[in-house]
Scaffold this motif. Structure first.
Motif, PDB file in Angstrom:
ATOM      1  N   THR A  17       0.830  -1.203   0.000  1.00  0.00           N
ATOM      2  CA  THR A  17       0.000   0.000   0.000  1.00  0.00           C
ATOM      3  C   THR A  17       0.865   1.255   0.000  1.00  0.00           C
ATOM      4  OG1 THR A  17      -1.801  -1.141   1.132  1.00  0.00           O
ATOM      5  CG2 THR A  17      -1.770   1.264   1.303  1.00  0.00           C
ATOM      6  N   TYR A  21       0.845   4.055  -3.183  1.00  0.00           N
ATOM      7  CA  TYR A  21       0.489   5.466  -3.030  1.00  0.00           C
ATOM      8  C   TYR A  21       1.700   6.391  -3.195  1.00  0.00           C
ATOM      9  CZ  TYR A  21      -4.246   4.160  -2.114  1.00  0.00           C
ATOM     10  OH  TYR A  21      -5.518   3.658  -2.267  1.00  0.00           O
ATOM     11  N   PHE A  26       1.575  10.521  -3.838  1.00  0.00           N
ATOM     12  CA  PHE A  26       1.129  10.977  -2.526  1.00  0.00           C
ATOM     13  C   PHE A  26       2.281  10.894  -1.535  1.00  0.00           C
ATOM     14  CE2 PHE A  26      -2.895   9.568  -4.395  1.00  0.00           C
ATOM     15  CZ  PHE A  26      -3.683  10.673  -4.120  1.00  0.00           C
ATOM     16  N   VAL A  28       3.237   9.649   1.768  1.00  0.00           N
ATOM     17  CA  VAL A  28       2.724   8.679   2.727  1.00  0.00           C
ATOM     18  C   VAL A  28       3.356   8.931   4.078  1.00  0.00           C
ATOM     19  CG1 VAL A  28       2.519   6.219   3.289  1.00  0.00           C
ATOM     20  CG2 VAL A  28       2.351   6.972   0.908  1.00  0.00           C
ATOM     21  N   ILE A  41      -2.393   8.964   4.018  1.00  0.00           N
ATOM     22  CA  ILE A  41      -2.128  10.003   3.021  1.00  0.00           C
ATOM     23  C   ILE A  41      -3.067  11.159   3.306  1.00  0.00           C
ATOM     24  CG2 ILE A  41      -1.254   8.461   1.214  1.00  0.00           C
ATOM     25  CD1 ILE A  41      -4.034   8.571  -0.113  1.00  0.00           C
ATOM     26  N   ASP A 118      -7.010   0.461  -5.886  1.00  0.00           N
ATOM     27  CA  ASP A 118      -5.683   0.191  -5.320  1.00  0.00           C
ATOM     28  C   ASP A 118      -5.501  -1.326  -5.185  1.00  0.00           C
ATOM     29  OD1 ASP A 118      -6.886  -0.655  -2.911  1.00  0.00           O
ATOM     30  OD2 ASP A 118      -6.170   1.052  -1.744  1.00  0.00           O
TER      31      ASP A 118
END
Length: 130
Positions: A17, A21, A26, A28, A41, A118
């Motif tokens: 994950t 991301y 993003f 994280v 996020i 995702d």
């Protein structure tokens, strides 16, 4: 009075994950809470926070079973885009990192958008409402 709301999602592999991301661009934030690893996020100008939890502590928090995202979804998060080109860029980026685009970019109801999932099947759409 409530000042903020955020979403919490269960994941199978927190490291997968985080990688997904990060590759989407993003930032994280990795934290530790009561010995369980979580990541989050912050999205957009409002800094809407989505936290990702391993399934075991998530099940404890909801006092129940985790939904099977291969069978259905309860929520879809919408990301705003500034142009049709940005929607197309999101779809290409998701495909480029091995994500699943479940709705190719297209015009509909006066908008232009696409949808992706995702690695755990949590769905997002990207919309340009110009």
């Amino acid at each position: 009075m409530t000042k903020q709301i955020w979403g919490n999602l269960p994941v199978n592999d927190i490291n997968q994950t985080i990688d997904f991301y990060n590759k989407l661009g993003f930032k994280v934030d990795e934290n530790h809470f009561d010995g369980n690893h979580i990541a989050s996020i912050a999205v957009g100008e409002s800094k809407f926070v989505i936290c990702f939890f391993p399934k075991a502590p998530f099940k404890v928090a909801i006092n129940g079973e985790v939904a099977d995202t291969t069978q259905g979804n309860e929520v879809i998060f919408t990301l705003s885009a500034e142009s049709q080109a940005e929607v197309d860029e999101w779809a290409a980026k998701v495909k480029g990192i091995g994500g699943k685009v479940f709705a190719e970019p297209k015009a509909f109801q006066g908008m232009y958008g696409c949808g992706f999932a995702d690695p755990d099947g949590h769905k997002f759409n990207v919309l340009f409402m110009g």
